[in-house]
Scaffold this active site. Structure first.
Site, PDB file in Angstrom:
ATOM      1  N   HIS A 292      -7.975  -3.986  -7.419  1.00  0.00           N
ATOM      2  CA  HIS A 292      -7.650  -3.557  -6.359  1.00  0.00           C
ATOM      3  C   HIS A 292      -8.486  -4.145  -4.868  1.00  0.00           C
ATOM      4  O   HIS A 292      -9.248  -4.094  -4.986  1.00  0.00           O
ATOM      5  CB  HIS A 292      -7.831  -1.852  -6.445  1.00  0.00           C
ATOM      6  CG  HIS A 292      -6.866  -1.255  -5.266  1.00  0.00           C
ATOM      7  ND1 HIS A 292      -5.397  -0.794  -4.766  1.00  0.00           N
ATOM      8  CD2 HIS A 292      -7.640  -0.331  -3.922  1.00  0.00           C
ATOM      9  CE1 HIS A 292      -5.107  -0.666  -3.800  1.00  0.00           C
ATOM     10  NE2 HIS A 292      -6.087   0.066  -3.371  1.00  0.00           N
TER      11      HIS A 292
ATOM     12  N   TYR B  68     -18.370  13.513 -12.119  1.00  0.00           N
ATOM     13  CA  TYR B  68     -18.263  14.135 -12.790  1.00  0.00           C
ATOM     14  C   TYR B  68     -17.029  14.415 -13.177  1.00  0.00           C
ATOM     15  O   TYR B  68     -16.348  15.983 -14.387  1.00  0.00           O
ATOM     16  CB  TYR B  68     -18.222  16.073 -11.624  1.00  0.00           C
ATOM     17  CG  TYR B  68     -19.394  15.637 -10.930  1.00  0.00           C
ATOM     18  CD1 TYR B  68     -20.562  15.467 -11.473  1.00  0.00           C
ATOM     19  CD2 TYR B  68     -19.243  15.405  -9.477  1.00  0.00           C
ATOM     20  CE1 TYR B  68     -21.741  15.651 -10.480  1.00  0.00           C
ATOM     21  CE2 TYR B  68     -20.797  15.577  -8.454  1.00  0.00           C
ATOM     22  CZ  TYR B  68     -22.139  15.480  -8.842  1.00  0.00           C
ATOM     23  OH  TYR B  68     -23.413  15.449  -8.106  1.00  0.00           O
TER      24      TYR B  68
ATOM     25  N   ARG C 225       0.980  -1.354  -0.036  1.00  0.00           N
ATOM     26  CA  ARG C 225      -0.071  -0.091   0.240  1.00  0.00           C
ATOM     27  C   ARG C 225       0.886   1.473  -0.019  1.00  0.00           C
ATOM     28  O   ARG C 225       0.606   2.053  -0.595  1.00  0.00           O
ATOM     29  CB  ARG C 225      -0.940   0.047   0.868  1.00  0.00           C
ATOM     30  CG  ARG C 225      -2.282  -0.299   0.828  1.00  0.00           C
ATOM     31  CD  ARG C 225      -2.568  -1.337   2.696  1.00  0.00           C
ATOM     32  NE  ARG C 225      -3.465   0.044   2.446  1.00  0.00           N
ATOM     33  CZ  ARG C 225      -4.070   0.376   3.783  1.00  0.00           C
ATOM     34  NH1 ARG C 225      -4.263  -0.540   4.307  1.00  0.00           N
ATOM     35  NH2 ARG C 225      -5.096   1.027   4.281  1.00  0.00           N
TER      36      ARG C 225
END
Length: 828
Positions: A91, A134, A45
């Site tokens: 993931h 968006y 990570r």
């Protein structure tokens, strides 16, 4: 108290049938669990891989977008779609972490070379991005270089989290992404914080290491002098950077790029156009307001943010009347994020484990990775070409005996029998026989045979080249170097961050902040040098020796590394001096932030590019001389069309920059100097004419004047050198002849060095005397210079070139040069 009639049965410690309880030590269990968790965070990570510079989530994003075909030449897609694909296939964590990593890969103020091309609001240093529904995204061209050749077995693939799919263990990484874009992350018990660098500089160091495996850190720092931050700014002090490059840990200070400008006729302001790395404009404004309210900052009238997309960052800080802008700026550096600190901690994964790496180690890991990638790619391509050659040879056999092939197939009962008979009759392999059976009739034409023969020759050539490559480590390194150079040409950009040795302003303790002077950097006497290649340095002048020249640099053993002196001026660190440009402008500046070089080892190569230091935007404009604005000696300039002008002392407008000569159309300044009336002015023209006369022959004029005639020029001739020299010193004249149609750098030409005393003086506005005789094929002087001996020639690459000894006749033809000369100046 009465006893219950049916008391409960006692609890037995024995287990029920079929159960098993195992006693474990709590401390051992906690330790093991913590180590597993720590390893997962470190490896899976938080820390980047030193080979491709990516964390697992970043690598998965780029790989999945590549698999989705989101190339730069195709349209953007919703970020939410990318996040969903990555989360569903590769993931094992939530969508928030994927989108956060994806946003960072698009932000050009975080990464020096962004890897994702975002469309929409992807945030700023002061505000977060819009929701993934968006925004839209696609791969940047640089990401294609990171994922290139993944289908050619260049890296290992590992299973995804549910063993249903595979993903690359590391990306091929066509450029050193970890050094170029940096990284940050917090793991368990460790963290990483790496600064971005310039792509061209890092690739230059990697190529040098490829060809020189024993290169030292100092050798590599010739290519990578320091970080190059996406937001620009100035790095003050380079000692911490060298520590980080040597050990993997260090720190440096970053300053905003600030200029003093006139906001109105009576008001001056500080204009901030670049901020330190990871510092936003709103944070700066907030700190300034807090400082003014708490009385830590004084002299500030207002702060206005004029930032827009067209002009970029522009933060205007108004200065109250009667306050020094330099003093206010120094306070801002001390008490606001206009000066900030960056701590380098180069921790990355190497062979699956975290290591702290210096610059050489980081480059070595990348170079080894790239060599392995190119080796595996070459082996893959060799295997594919051998397979194809095997099939092409079988097809050629079939086409040559096509009638017999058809007869064998027609006489066979089934495809298996046909395959067997083909192998027996024509001595084919099973793959060749199968390929012939699948052959279409249109491939039996004469033209197809020619195509196959050409393809065979091409395959044999490529196979030979690949085999030679795989058996030669030197050729392999050359190929990697060439590919890196191509990436540098495609994606390289100029350096944005200016590196200086200026002392940082941030105080380190409460007492030092309380007692800090208004201006921390002492206004010491110094000499500022301008090199022939446009670099500037500052050299402090020690206490003068009794009876010695107070303006001279101490007479110590000095060592120059490349480059020559074009101009110098004696001043103080904070005094204003002028930079005269070829466009006839004078730009005021102070040398306080120029690299301060010790007198016992003056290296012009360590200087700052004066065009960057002065923020000159016109690429055609260059600085040709430094002058003192406090000297009683007048400034004199000469132009390409033979005009000379002396500017009267005290006639300088009170402006940051102004014109000192009105140039005619097509004319430009070729030289500028400063000296008393007794000095000699020297013109040298392209047709080898030299004229020198006393400076007193030129009447001083105001700044707006256009000058007077200096030398009469012949047809098609122009002035290539103008300067002012002290006739009391030994002055030499160096000239280099060439041909008009000669390509630059191809013909070194012929050089000559003569004493100025060999040339008779003439009056102003005359034609001068011959300074060089041309041989057959020569018709022009490519370079000329006059100044105190000894002269120093510099090649186009910055290295020193050998000139002939002084003493040649003034009209001699000179001696051939071994290599091309780019400029001539004086040595220290």
């Amino acid at each position: 108290m009465a006893t219950p009639a049916n008391p409960p049965a006692p609890v037995s410690s024995a287990t029920q049938p079929g159960e098993h309880i195992e006693e474990v030590d709590v401390s051992s269990e906690m330790q093991g669990s913590f180590l597993e968790y720590a390893y997962s965070v470190i490896y899976s990570r938080a820390l980047p891989d030193a080979r491709d510079g990516l964390k697992p989530v970043q690598r998965r994003i780029l790989y999945q977008m590549s698999e989705m075909g989101l190339r730069p030449d195709r349209g953007h897609v919703k970020s939410a779609r990318v996040v969903g694909e990555v989360m569903g296939k590769l993931h094992p964590h939530g969508d928030a972490s994927i989108y956060d990593a994806m946003v960072r890969l698009t932000q050009d103020f975080i990464l020096r070379v962004p890897l994702i091309d975002g469309h929409g609001n992807f945030g700023s240093l002061d505000d977060g991005p819009a929701a993934p529904r968006y925004t839209e995204a696609r791969l940047h061209a640089t990401a294609l270089a990171m994922t290139e050749s993944l289908d050619e077995d260049v890296v290992n693939f590992v299973p995804n989290y549910d063993n249903q799919l595979t993903q690359p263990e590391v990306l091929p990484a066509a450029f050193p992404n970890l050094l170029v874009n940096g990284a940050s992350g917090i793991a368990v018990g460790m963290a990483t914080n790496m600064a971005p660098h310039n792509l061209v500089e890092v690739i230059g160091a990697a190529r040098h290491l490829l060809h020189n495996p024993n290169a030292t850190l100092d050798d590599l720092m010739e290519f990578v002098p320091g970080p190059d931050l996406p937001t620009g700014g100035t790095i003050s002090g380079l000692a911490g950077i060298k520590d980080a490059y040597a050990t993997g840990r260090g720190a440096f200070k970053t300053r905003a790029k600030v200029s003093t400008e006139s906001i109105s006729a009576r008001k001056t302001g500080l204009v901030v156009t670049e901020l330190p790395y990871m510092v936003g404009a709103e944070k700066v404004i907030e700190k300034i307001k807090d400082g003014v309210n708490s009385k830590k900052l004084s002299g500030i009238s207002d702060v206005t943010d004029l930032t827009d997309r067209r002009h970029g960052l522009r933060l205007v800080i108004g200065i109250k009347t009667g306050f020094s802008p330099d003093a206010v700026l120094e306070q801002l550096y001390r008490f606001t994020p206009l000066e900030d600190s960056f701590n380098i901690n180069n921790v990355a994964l190497v062979n699956g484990g975290p290591q702290t790496l210096g610059l050489r180690d980081l480059l070595q890991v990348y170079v080894d990775h790239r060599l392995d990638v190119v080796t595996r790619r070459s082996r893959y391509r060799l295997a594919r070409r051998l397979e194809r050659l095997h099939l092409v040879e079988g097809l050629l056999i079939a086409i040559l005996d096509i009638d017999e092939v058809i007869q064998v197939i027609r006489q066979s009962d089934d495809s298996e029998a046909a395959r067997s008979r083909l192998r027996t009759v024509f001595d084919l392999s099973e793959l060749q026989a199968e390929y012939i059976l699948e052959l279409r009739l249109r491939r039996l034409t004469k033209f197809s045979r020619i195509e196959l023969e050409n393809e065979k020759q091409q395959l044999l050539s490529e196979i030979a080249e690949l085999e030679a490559l795989l058996t030669s480590p030197a050729r392999l390194r050359d190929l990697v170097s060439v590919e890196l150079d191509e990436i540098s040409d495609r994606f390289g950009t100029p350096r944005r961050t200016l590196l200086t040795e200026a002392r940082p302003s941030i105080a380190t303790s409460a007492s030092s902040r309380k007692n800090a002077p208004v201006l921390e950097i002492a206004d010491t006497a110094c000499r500022v040098y301008l090199s022939t290649t446009g670099r500037a340095i500052r050299v402090d002048i020690a206490e003068p020796v009794e009876g010695a020249d107070e303006t001279a640099v101490p007479l110590v053993r000095r060592r120059t590394k490349h480059d020559a002196i074009r101009s110098s001026v004696v001043t103080t660190a904070r005094s204003e001096i002028g930079a005269v440009t070829n466009l006839g402008r004078l730009i005021r500046f102070t040398a306080v932030d120029l690299p301060n070089v010790p007198t016992n080892s003056i290296q012009l190569g360590a200087g700052a590019r004066i065009s960057d230091y002065l923020a000159m935007t016109n690429k055609k404009e260059r600085v040709i001389a430094f002058v003192s604005l406090e000297s009683e000696d007048s400034i004199v300039v000469g132009t390409r069309q033979g005009v000379v002008k002396r500017i009267a002392t005290g006639a300088y407008p009170n402006k940051p920059e102004f014109e000192i000569i009105a140039l005619k159309a097509g004319d430009e300044v070729v030289g500028a100097a400063q000296g008393p009336d007794g000095e000699e002015l020297v013109f040298v023209t392209s047709d080898a004419q030299l004229l020198h006369f006393s400076a007193s022959a030129v009447r001083p004029q105001g700044a707006a004047a256009g000058g007077v005639a200096g030398i009469n020029l012949g047809a098609k001739a122009s002035v290539i050198f103008f300067g002012s020299v002290d006739p009391a010193r030994e002055i030499v004249v160096a000239t280099v002849s060439s041909a008009t149609d000669a390509l630059p750098g191809v013909d070194p030409g012929r050089a000559k060095v003569s004493l100025l005393g060999e040339f008779p003086g003439k009056g102003r506005a005359t034609g001068g005397v011959r300074a060089h005789s041309f041989l057959k094929g020569e018709d022009v002087l490519s370079l000329a210079w006059a100044g105190p001996a000894p002269s120093l020639a510099v090649g186009t690459d910055g290295s020193v070139r050998q000139l002939p000894d002084a003493g040649a006749k003034r009209d001699a033809s000179g001696t051939p040069l071994d290599a091309a000369v780019g400029s001539i100046g004086t040595s220290l």
